[in-house]
Design an enzyme around this catalytic site. Structure first.
Site, short mmCIF file in Angstrom:
data_model
loop_
_atom_site.label_atom_id
_atom_site.label_comp_id
_atom_site.label_asym_id
_atom_site.label_seq_id
_atom_site.Cartn_x
_atom_site.Cartn_y
_atom_site.Cartn_z
CB ALA A 32 -1.05 -0.03 1.27
CE1 TYR A 60 3.55 -9.17 -12.58
CE2 TYR A 60 2.77 -8.70 -14.83
CZ TYR A 60 2.81 -8.42 -13.75
OH TYR A 60 1.65 -7.39 -13.12
CB ILE A 116 -2.77 -0.07 -7.81
CG1 ILE A 116 -2.26 -0.14 -9.22
CG2 ILE A 116 -4.45 -0.48 -7.71
CD1 ILE A 116 -2.43 -1.34 -10.07
#
Ligand SMILES: NC(=O)c1ccc[n+]([C@@H]2O[C@H](COP(=O)([O-])OP(=O)(O)OC[C@H]3O[C@@H](n4cnc5c(N)ncnc54)[C@H](OP(=O)(O)O)[C@@H]3O)[C@@H](O)[C@H]2O)c1
Length: 336
Positions: free
Chosen positions: A42, A209, A46
């Site tokens: 966080a 990924y 995003i």
């Protein structure tokens, strides 16, 4: 005059395309007073915008970050940006490094000691196109280990609290996993035979990924299935292509695919792609949208349901990935 027309058309085309690429804004007046939300990663991108929005709705938001300095800076900036909002909740920092099972276990233990409820769990943190080494502290591939196995272990340890919240408050509790449409570039099904790319020759930072994001969707699907009827629902999503720090490895990479990906998306189209605020919208939609409270295990993009690839909808693979992840994270003996 002749030269003016293409310039004007070009400017309109640029801003038109930019507006289009930002995607929808999720509009909801839902308030979260008394509810607790956990957001991983966080401190930037995003995750930061998601935490800020939920804090603004009155939630107790717990930001799980690996770096205390960065995490504290993010929290200070969120508080400052929200200072004119009288309805903010609480926002606090806890430390967790998803590339270490010890760190994840310690963070989960602290949460279980301190929190009496957990209403929304947002699995957002991620790394993209990191090199083959270093591996995680437990010897997992860095991308699979951080993006999938770390979040798998964390969620597994918190399921008791999620269930208790749903039961005690007779309400819907949600687990939201930030995956990616990049899962569609995986050149095959989930690599159950070599999840952590121990076979060196196969490794590519891009495929590692894509596989980790495929794992995110399969995990959310299987979790939803296993928790059916408990009041806990699950969602995975593609947030869009967003100007964040996610490209840090790609920009430094000597791998041509990774470098081109970075160059095209972040340098050529850098000014047009989604801002982090826009990138947070589908996460917020999956976390808050009332009409989704009885829906579970689905995948979303731009605030609507989306069909992922056939590999991401393979229920047998989802179950096998769950069992393998339990073995690797040593959680097979934990009750669900
Ligand atoms: N940006 C895009 O275009 C895009 C597209 C599709 C999907 N996504 C997904 O969106 C999610 C958020 O990415 P973003 O774009 O906001 O990227 P970002 O700006 O790089 O943020 C990633 C967050 O994850 C954290 N993180 C990385 N490794 C960690 C670890 N080992 N332990 C704990 N936290 C860790 C980072 O912490 P540090 O700051 O300390 O590194 C950061 O807070 C990711 O899951 C990503 O795969 C992004």
């Amino acid at each position: 005059m002749q030269i003016l027309l293409p310039i004007v058309v070009g400017i309109f085309a640029y801003f038109g395309l930019k507006w289009f690429l930002q995607g929808p804004i999720f509009r909801s007046s839902k308030k979260l007073e008394g509810q607790t939300v956990v957001v991983t990663g966080a401190n930037t991108g995003i995750g930061l915008e998601t935490a800020k929005d939920l804090y603004g709705r009155g939630a107790r938001v717990i930001c799980l970050c690996r770096n205390v300095t960065k995490g504290q800076k993010a929290i200070d900036s969120i508080k400052q940006d929200s200072s004119s909002n009288p309805q903010t909740g609480e926002i606090l920092l806890r430390v967790m490094d998803l590339s270490s099972m010890d760190s994840i276990r310690a963070a989960a233990e602290k949460l279980l000691q301190e929190e009496s409820r957990l209403d929304i769990l947002i699995l957002n943190a991620g790394v993209m196109m990191s090199p083959r080494t270093p591996k995680t502290a437990d010897g997992f591939d860095m991308q699979m280990g951080t993006n999938h196995l770390g979040h798998f272990l964390f969620t597994r340890l918190l399921i008791g609290l999620l269930k208790k919240t749903a039961q005690d408050h007779q309400q819907n509790v949600r687990v939201v996993t930030v995956a990616s449409s990049a899962h569609m570039f995986a050149d095959g099904p989930i690599r159950l035979h070599d999840l952590n790319w121990d076979n060196e020759e196969d490794f590519s930072p891009g495929q590692a990924y894509f596989q980790s994001k495929l794992a995110n969707i399969l995990f959310s699907r299987e979790l939803g299935k296993r928790l059916a009827g408990t009041g806990i629902t699950t969602y995975s999503l593609h947030p869009g292509v967003i100007a964040t720090e996610l490209n840090r490895h790609a920009s430094e990479s000597s791998n041509i695919v990774a470098f081109l990906f970075h160059f095209i998306f972040y340098t050529v189209f850098g000014g047009m792609i989604k801002t982090p605020v826009h990138g947070a919208q589908t996460t917020l939609y999956c976390s808050l949208e009332e009409s989704l409270k009885d829906v579970t295990g689905k995948y979303y993009s731009d605030c609507k349901e989306f069909t992922p690839t056939k590999y991401a909808m393979d229920n047998e693979h989802a179950q096998e990935l769950w069992e393998l992840s339990e073995q690797l994270t040593k959680t097979h003996n934990l009750p669900l």
